[in-house]
Design an enzyme around this catalytic site. Structure first.
Site, PDB file in Angstrom:
ATOM      1  N   ALA A  74      -2.127   7.670   1.020  1.00  0.00           N
ATOM      2  CA  ALA A  74      -1.885   8.495   2.203  1.00  0.00           C
ATOM      3  C   ALA A  74      -2.883   8.111   3.295  1.00  0.00           C
ATOM      4  O   ALA A  74      -3.864   7.414   3.014  1.00  0.00           O
ATOM      5  CB  ALA A  74      -2.043   9.967   1.840  1.00  0.00           C
ATOM      6  N   ALA A 105      -8.168   4.790  -0.902  1.00  0.00           N
ATOM      7  CA  ALA A 105      -8.203   3.707   0.077  1.00  0.00           C
ATOM      8  C   ALA A 105      -9.628   3.544   0.628  1.00  0.00           C
ATOM      9  O   ALA A 105     -10.143   2.424   0.734  1.00  0.00           O
ATOM     10  CB  ALA A 105      -7.217   3.995   1.213  1.00  0.00           C
ATOM     11  N   GLN A 110      -5.117   9.892   4.680  1.00  0.00           N
ATOM     12  CA  GLN A 110      -6.440  10.385   4.284  1.00  0.00           C
ATOM     13  C   GLN A 110      -6.712  10.097   2.805  1.00  0.00           C
ATOM     14  O   GLN A 110      -7.252  10.936   2.077  1.00  0.00           O
ATOM     15  CB  GLN A 110      -6.539  11.886   4.566  1.00  0.00           C
ATOM     16  CG  GLN A 110      -6.765  12.209   6.032  1.00  0.00           C
ATOM     17  CD  GLN A 110      -8.123  11.723   6.550  1.00  0.00           C
ATOM     18  OE1 GLN A 110      -9.089  11.560   5.792  1.00  0.00           O
ATOM     19  NE2 GLN A 110      -8.210  11.499   7.847  1.00  0.00           N
ATOM     20  N   SER A 111      -6.375   8.914   2.350  1.00  0.00           N
ATOM     21  CA  SER A 111      -6.578   8.572   0.943  1.00  0.00           C
ATOM     22  C   SER A 111      -8.055   8.319   0.635  1.00  0.00           C
ATOM     23  O   SER A 111      -8.695   7.469   1.255  1.00  0.00           O
ATOM     24  CB  SER A 111      -5.769   7.314   0.620  1.00  0.00           C
ATOM     25  OG  SER A 111      -6.201   6.746  -0.602  1.00  0.00           O
ATOM     26  N   ASN A 112      -8.566   9.055  -0.350  1.00  0.00           N
ATOM     27  CA  ASN A 112      -9.940   8.798  -0.812  1.00  0.00           C
ATOM     28  C   ASN A 112      -9.993   7.480  -1.570  1.00  0.00           C
ATOM     29  O   ASN A 112     -11.015   6.800  -1.581  1.00  0.00           O
ATOM     30  CB  ASN A 112     -10.400   9.919  -1.752  1.00  0.00           C
ATOM     31  CG  ASN A 112     -10.357  11.277  -1.101  1.00  0.00           C
ATOM     32  OD1 ASN A 112     -10.984  11.489  -0.067  1.00  0.00           O
ATOM     33  ND2 ASN A 112      -9.605  12.199  -1.673  1.00  0.00           N
TER      34      ASN A 112
END
Ligand SMILES: *Cc1c(COP(=O)(O)O)cnc(C)c1O
Length: 334
Positions: free
Chosen positions: A73, A79, A75-77
């Site tokens: 997403a 990523a 706001q992917s942690n």
């Protein structure tokens, strides 16, 4: 366990602390609650993906990769931690980001994890909601290869059997810490998404031959769907560890009552849980994962679900960086 034979690079600050939460335990009643601080893994803001990346990045290096790519997403942690790991190892990083939240505000689109992705110089590529992200990754990997790069693709959430080894290792760490503290862990509770954390923990405890149940609080699907996601990954993780002990389906425990309207969509109970943890313990939970998992822990305690248990460990999987992306939902708190 065959863990030590599998190559891993050191990225995390380990072991992470296992601490009591006395004020929270007193406030919500029930057993003693402990917190395993995997928000403190250290790399680029920390979180649970760092343990997985220790094994995944080792494989990338062993394959001679010069570039990594992954998806998540906006706001992917995952990523963000991948971007930090790639920076640390001198690899080029491409993030394929899906807009899972419609009507997102500027904080969501630019602050929190996104800011850190940019600081780490990850290349970001945007996709609309409901894109088949695996297909998008496959296509992008081909393009990178055609451009002369040597890419290594990391699955969503780092949740391959290899990534899950990071949490098999965490099970070993937790068992050693509980023995040092002279306590028995009756249950581990955590937010379960792409399933690598849960599969890894269950595989790890099984490999150690201890009966420590793990309860995954779902953040994106129903209990049954989540279970069906964890089970095959658990089987493959056990076979990677060369463990032949058969595990019954009942070893995968999931609860889907705290998802709300969907992945990344706030619930009032999550806002209360995040606020409570900050005010009673100075702990920073996050809106997407640990806040919903803590809301589940609080509600299940109130319903008497933990009966005779003495010690419950809440695994803090990180994510507080996204508090800044979700700033507006906390505007109403007193
Ligand atoms: C990814 C993530 C989880 C879920 O872990 P999975 O291994 O994907 O199930 C939980 N909490 C946070 C903060 C995460 O970033």
């Amino acid at each position: 366990m065959h863990l030590d034979r599998i190559h891993r690079v050191t990225l995390a600050h380990l072991p992470t602390p296992l601490e009591p939460m006395p004020r929270l335990s007193e406030a919500i009643g029930g057993p003693r609650f402990w917190i395993k601080r995997d928000d403190c893994t250290g790399l680029g803001g920390g979180g649970n993906k760092t343990r997985k990346l220790e094994y995944l990045m080792a494989e990338a290096l062993d394959c001679g990769a010069d570039t990594v790519l992954t998806a998540g997403a906006v706001q992917s942690n995952h990523a963000r931690q991948t971007a930090a790991a790639a920076a640390r190892l001198g690899l080029e990083c491409h993030l394929l980001l899906e807009r899972e939240i419609e009507n997102a505000d500027a904080d969501y689109l630019h602050s929190g994890n996104v800011l850190i992705d940019r600081l780490c110089r990850a290349h970001r590529h945007h996709f609309s909601k409901d894109t088949d992200m695996q297909a998008a990754m496959d296509r992008f990997e081909d393009e990178l290869r055609a451009a002369g790069k040597r890419p290594y693709a990391i699955p969503v959430g780092g949740s391959s059997p290899r990534g899950a080894l990071g949490y098999a290792r965490c099970a070993t760490e937790l068992l050693a810490q509980s023995r040092e503290l002279g306590m028995n862990i009756d249950l581990v509770v955590h937010a379960s998404g792409s399933a690598g954390t849960q599969a890894g923990l269950v595989a790890g405890f099984a490999a150690l031959g201890v009966d420590v149940p793990v309860l995954g609080i779902c953040v994106s699907r129903s209990a049954q769907e989540q279970k069906e996601k964890v089970l095959p990954l658990l089987r493959d993780t056990l076979s990677l560890l060369e463990i032949s002990t058969p595990l019954s389906e009942s070893s995968v425990r999931t609860n889907g009552d705290y998802v709300g309207e969907g992945y990344g969509i706030p619930t009032p109970e999550m806002v209360d849980a995040v606020t409570l943890a900050a005010r009673l313990e100075g702990l920073l939970l996050d809106p997407v994962y640990t806040g919903k998992a803590m809301a589940g822990l609080i509600d299940l305690t109130a319903k008497g679900a933990f009966g005779e248990m003495n010690n419950i460990v809440f695994l803090h999987t990180g994510g507080a960086v996204s508090l800044f992306a979700y700033r507006s939902i906390f505007e109403g708190i007193p």
